[in-house]
Design an enzyme around this catalytic site. Structure first.
Site, PDB file in Angstrom:
ATOM      1  N   TRP A  30       0.539  -0.966  -0.076  1.00  0.00           N
ATOM      2  CA  TRP A  30      -0.088   0.205   0.115  1.00  0.00           C
ATOM      3  C   TRP A  30       1.099   1.295   0.006  1.00  0.00           C
ATOM      4  O   TRP A  30       0.496   2.171  -0.774  1.00  0.00           O
ATOM      5  CB  TRP A  30      -0.669   0.149   1.521  1.00  0.00           C
ATOM      6  CG  TRP A  30      -1.711   1.476   1.055  1.00  0.00           C
ATOM      7  CD1 TRP A  30      -1.507   2.189   2.161  1.00  0.00           C
ATOM      8  CD2 TRP A  30      -3.115   1.846   0.121  1.00  0.00           C
ATOM      9  NE1 TRP A  30      -3.192   3.336   1.488  1.00  0.00           N
ATOM     10  CE2 TRP A  30      -3.620   2.466   0.386  1.00  0.00           C
ATOM     11  CE3 TRP A  30      -3.574   0.826  -0.972  1.00  0.00           C
ATOM     12  CZ2 TRP A  30      -4.734   3.043  -0.238  1.00  0.00           C
ATOM     13  CZ3 TRP A  30      -4.873   1.160  -1.513  1.00  0.00           C
ATOM     14  CH2 TRP A  30      -5.290   2.251  -1.222  1.00  0.00           C
ATOM     15  N   ASP A  68      -1.956  -5.456  -0.363  1.00  0.00           N
ATOM     16  CA  ASP A  68      -2.925  -5.118   0.243  1.00  0.00           C
ATOM     17  C   ASP A  68      -4.152  -4.519  -0.775  1.00  0.00           C
ATOM     18  O   ASP A  68      -4.693  -5.234  -1.601  1.00  0.00           O
ATOM     19  CB  ASP A  68      -2.827  -3.518   0.379  1.00  0.00           C
ATOM     20  CG  ASP A  68      -3.103  -2.599   1.936  1.00  0.00           C
ATOM     21  OD1 ASP A  68      -4.032  -2.400   1.778  1.00  0.00           O
ATOM     22  OD2 ASP A  68      -2.631  -3.007   3.278  1.00  0.00           O
ATOM     23  N   ASP A  69      -4.975  -3.664  -0.285  1.00  0.00           N
ATOM     24  CA  ASP A  69      -6.467  -3.036  -1.439  1.00  0.00           C
ATOM     25  C   ASP A  69      -5.964  -3.681  -2.973  1.00  0.00           C
ATOM     26  O   ASP A  69      -5.367  -2.913  -2.526  1.00  0.00           O
ATOM     27  CB  ASP A  69      -6.820  -1.945  -0.832  1.00  0.00           C
ATOM     28  CG  ASP A  69      -8.372  -1.516  -0.724  1.00  0.00           C
ATOM     29  OD1 ASP A  69      -8.762  -2.595  -1.451  1.00  0.00           O
ATOM     30  OD2 ASP A  69      -8.916  -0.928  -0.248  1.00  0.00           O
ATOM     31  N   CYS A 120     -11.378  -0.335   1.999  1.00  0.00           N
ATOM     32  CA  CYS A 120     -11.666   1.933   1.892  1.00  0.00           C
ATOM     33  C   CYS A 120     -11.781   1.593   0.403  1.00  0.00           C
ATOM     34  O   CYS A 120     -12.006   3.275  -0.690  1.00  0.00           O
ATOM     35  CB  CYS A 120     -10.388   1.430   2.407  1.00  0.00           C
ATOM     36  SG  CYS A 120     -10.271   0.964   4.070  1.00  0.00           S
ATOM     37  N   LYS A 130      -4.484  -9.263   6.258  1.00  0.00           N
ATOM     38  CA  LYS A 130      -5.607  -7.707   7.189  1.00  0.00           C
ATOM     39  C   LYS A 130      -6.172  -7.492   6.725  1.00  0.00           C
ATOM     40  O   LYS A 130      -7.019  -7.473   5.515  1.00  0.00           O
ATOM     41  CB  LYS A 130      -3.748  -7.013   6.145  1.00  0.00           C
ATOM     42  CG  LYS A 130      -4.829  -5.211   6.329  1.00  0.00           C
ATOM     43  CD  LYS A 130      -3.476  -4.335   5.857  1.00  0.00           C
ATOM     44  CE  LYS A 130      -3.826  -2.379   6.206  1.00  0.00           C
ATOM     45  NZ  LYS A 130      -2.985  -2.044   5.727  1.00  0.00           N
ATOM     46  N   ASP A 157      -9.686  -4.803   7.294  1.00  0.00           N
ATOM     47  CA  ASP A 157      -9.721  -3.402   7.326  1.00  0.00           C
ATOM     48  C   ASP A 157     -11.292  -2.998   7.983  1.00  0.00           C
ATOM     49  O   ASP A 157     -11.744  -3.346   7.021  1.00  0.00           O
ATOM     50  CB  ASP A 157      -9.082  -2.995   6.467  1.00  0.00           C
ATOM     51  CG  ASP A 157      -9.008  -1.291   6.561  1.00  0.00           C
ATOM     52  OD1 ASP A 157      -9.578  -0.165   7.473  1.00  0.00           O
ATOM     53  OD2 ASP A 157      -7.932  -0.760   5.304  1.00  0.00           O
ATOM     54  N   ARG A 180      -3.723  -2.411  14.334  1.00  0.00           N
ATOM     55  CA  ARG A 180      -3.166  -0.817  14.387  1.00  0.00           C
ATOM     56  C   ARG A 180      -3.768  -0.099  15.296  1.00  0.00           C
ATOM     57  O   ARG A 180      -4.578  -0.414  15.537  1.00  0.00           O
ATOM     58  CB  ARG A 180      -3.642  -0.618  13.083  1.00  0.00           C
ATOM     59  CG  ARG A 180      -3.140  -0.796  11.735  1.00  0.00           C
ATOM     60  CD  ARG A 180      -1.939  -0.324  11.058  1.00  0.00           C
ATOM     61  NE  ARG A 180      -3.321   1.217  11.193  1.00  0.00           N
ATOM     62  CZ  ARG A 180      -3.405   1.532   9.577  1.00  0.00           C
ATOM     63  NH1 ARG A 180      -3.008   0.515   9.048  1.00  0.00           N
ATOM     64  NH2 ARG A 180      -4.490   2.657   9.257  1.00  0.00           N
ATOM     65  N   ASP A 189      -3.558   6.235   9.377  1.00  0.00           N
ATOM     66  CA  ASP A 189      -2.250   5.590   8.192  1.00  0.00           C
ATOM     67  C   ASP A 189      -1.907   6.892   8.426  1.00  0.00           C
ATOM     68  O   ASP A 189      -1.653   8.234   8.809  1.00  0.00           O
ATOM     69  CB  ASP A 189      -2.662   5.902   6.517  1.00  0.00           C
ATOM     70  CG  ASP A 189      -4.512   4.666   6.170  1.00  0.00           C
ATOM     71  OD1 ASP A 189      -4.892   4.474   7.333  1.00  0.00           O
ATOM     72  OD2 ASP A 189      -4.375   4.583   5.143  1.00  0.00           O
TER      73      ASP A 189
HETATM   74  C1  GLA Z   1      -6.836   1.988   4.602  1.00  0.00           C
HETATM   75  C2  GLA Z   1      -5.636   1.041   5.578  1.00  0.00           C
HETATM   76  C3  GLA Z   1      -5.189   1.176   4.863  1.00  0.00           C
HETATM   77  C4  GLA Z   1      -4.621   0.865   3.570  1.00  0.00           C
HETATM   78  C5  GLA Z   1      -5.981   1.039   2.995  1.00  0.00           C
HETATM   79  C6  GLA Z   1      -6.490   0.154   1.497  1.00  0.00           C
HETATM   80  O1  GLA Z   1      -6.739   3.172   4.847  1.00  0.00           O
HETATM   81  O2  GLA Z   1      -5.618   1.515   6.879  1.00  0.00           O
HETATM   82  O3  GLA Z   1      -3.271   0.710   5.453  1.00  0.00           O
HETATM   83  O4  GLA Z   1      -4.913  -0.883   3.607  1.00  0.00           O
HETATM   84  O5  GLA Z   1      -7.153   1.220   3.625  1.00  0.00           O
HETATM   85  O6  GLA Z   1      -7.338   0.942   1.085  1.00  0.00           O
END
Ligand code: GLA
Length: 510
Positions: A165, A200-201, A247, A273, A275, A331, A335
């Site tokens: 990410w 990640d996303d 997200c 992960k 979220d 977390r 971020d």
């Molecule tokens: C959130 C998470 C980030 C990342 C984004 C991806 O903001 O906190 O670490 O994974 O989503 O969309």
């Protein structure tokens, strides 16, 4: 003729009224199509209601419905504000728009890192401005009763690896992940202990007719990718959300927790992960523990060891229940960004008092590393790495390790610093003193040694001292500098001149 006349008149009047309304009013549902940096198309909808020179309504970005807190109209121009909440952070966003008949030109604030504001044209698709949430008709999820999910035995030391990410954001695909895996081995990161390669996303596609989530076209074959990563002696991680959407507005695991966990196990996934994101639109904050527990149970039932990383920005005192839902890390904040202010605020200010919740198998996560991403100096990145090591934080590199400089590699691969992070006793360090901008943080190590960071958060050099009495030590103790890789000698207490935003990180022998 006689019969037609009234109908004709009414129709004409309606059409006339619509044209008038269309030309003179902001009221309606307006849709703008936006192309993301990923090349995906995404819609933003403006639900607007005009009353005199006031404007009310909401903005829907993906799944995020943000109410307009203030809106004012002057002639054919409007300006409105929404307040966006993310974890503990809050941001006010101002939109400016100009009306031209059935077109609304809206100046959008920049999305994502460093994105500049830009104009988009929204079309009016309805004259009704009442907000409608995209999740309005979703079936409700059942909230399970709380119980303790057994420890999965993983992450006895803080997880180490890489995550897509921070550097790649939405621009991540199969080819890049393979190249990163190659670079993990070639650069020596794997030998230094970095093991997980975490996507990640933005990997998600659609669900098939059986409800099985498929990757999107950027990831043609997840099982083949996992096999590739495993052949390198590395592990593969993935990302999802307990909400209907992630997200970045990709498919989430809402009401598909069990089937998704099984799918990931079949692919050979080793790390998840998870979220919160759009879960905020379908659950109450107080449901959070039960919702995370549901995935904890699902992962366990899937029968593959999968590290479970909770990402809900430290809400609802997650540190008190993270381990009980089977979480290996959680977390603690919103971020991180690649700048001194963000990193030092998260690292120094927001971890205070959390040390009692960390230990083998369950860690506080101050977010992924920004080392090597270019927004901080080498001294600041050494501070970042030192502080994360003292905090026993997960070390997930967030840079492009295919092209990193020798300096970045040295920071990430400093074995003596990694040894502090990975110390078997699994204690999270804590602040032992603060004088102005000078902070001393210390971490007790297995066998009785201490790791001590003398940090200068200020703008000019300062002499910082650590007193042995604060470490329950006395007499002359041997001190080793972990960045200079040098034995400094034996001291009664220890002082160093520390540069602005810099650190002297030492190991003190018991
Ligand atoms: C959130 C998470 C980030 C990342 C984004 C991806 O903001 O906190 O670490 O994974 O989503 O969309």
């Amino acid at each position: 003729m006689k019969m037609l006349k009234p109908a004709f008149t009414a129709g004409a009047a309606a059409a006339f009224a619509f044209v008038l309304l269309a030309q003179s009013s902001f009221t309606g549902r307006w849709v703008a199509e936006i192309t993301t940096p990923n090349g995906d198309k995404r819609e933003t909808t403006f639900f607007l209601t005009q009353s005199g020179d006031r404007l009310s309504g909401a903005v829907l970005n993906g799944w995020r419905m943000q109410n307009i807190s203030e809106g004012k109209i002057t002639g054919d121009e409007a300006v409105w504000t929404v307040v966006v909440r993310f974890g503990q952070q809050e941001r006010r966003i101002e939109y400016h728009a100009r009306l031209r008949g059935d077109q609304l030109t809206v100046s959008l604030p920049g999305f994502g890192r460093a994105a500049a504001p830009r104009d988009v044209v929204a079309r009016r698709i309805s004259t009704d401005g009442a907000p409608i949430h995209p999740f309005a008709n979703l079936p409700k999820a059942t909230i399970p009763a709380l119980h303790d999910v057994p420890d999965n035995g993983l992450a006895r030391t803080p997880p180490m690896g890489w995550n897509s990410w921070n550097h790649f954001n939405r621009r991540i695909d199969d080819k890049t992940v393979r190249e990163i895996a190659d670079a993990m081995v070639a650069s020596g990161m794997k030998d230094a202990g970095y093991l997980y390669v975490n996507i990640d996303d933005t990997w998600q596609g659609e669900r098939d007719s059986k409800g099985v989530l498929q990757p999107n076209k950027k990831f043609p074959d997840m099982k083949a990718l996992a096999d590739y990563v495993h052949r390198k002696g590395l592990k593969l991680g993935i990302y999802s959300s307990p909400g209907p959407r992630t997200c970045a507005n990709y498919e989430g695991s809402y009401n598909h927790e069990e089937i998704d966990a099984r799918t990931w196990a079949t692919w050979g996934i080793d790390y998840l992960k998870y979220d919160w994101c759009s879960a905020s639109e379908v659950y109450k904050p107080s449901d959070m523990q039960a919702v995370y527990q549901r995935m904890g149970d699902a992962l366990r039932a899937a029968g593959r060891p999968i590290v479970y990383s909770l990402c809900q920005y430290g809400l609802e005192h997650v540190e008190t229940w993270g381990p009980r839902v089977g979480g290996n890390l959680w977390r603690t904040t919103g971020d991180i960004s690649d700048n001194w202010r963000s990193m030092s605020d998260i690292g120094f200010n927001r971890q205070l008092g959390l040390e009692k919740y960390a230990g083998p198998g369950h860690w506080n996560d101050p977010d992924m590393l920004e080392v090597g991403n270019g927004g901080m100096s080498a001294a600041e990145y050494r501070t970042h790495m030192s502080l994360w090591a003292i905090l026993a934080a997960p070390l997930l590199a967030g840079n492009d390790i295919r092209t990193m400089t020798a300096e970045t590699r040295e920071i990430l691969c400093n074995r003596e610093v990694i040894a502090i992070d990975q110390d078997k006793a699994g204690h999270q360090g804590y602040r032992i003193s603060k004088e102005g901008e000078a902070e001393v943080w210390a971490k007790p190590l297995a066998g009785g040694d201490w790791a001590v960071g003398l940090f200068n958060r200020g703008e000019s050099p300062v002499r910082i001292t650590v007193r042995w009495s604060d470490l329950k030590l006395s007499g002359r103790r041997k001190v080793r500098d972990l960045w200079a890789h040098e034995d400094m000698g034996a001291f009664e207490n220890f002082s160093a001149e520390v540069q602005p935003h810099g650190v002297t990180l030492v190991r003190v022998a018991r």
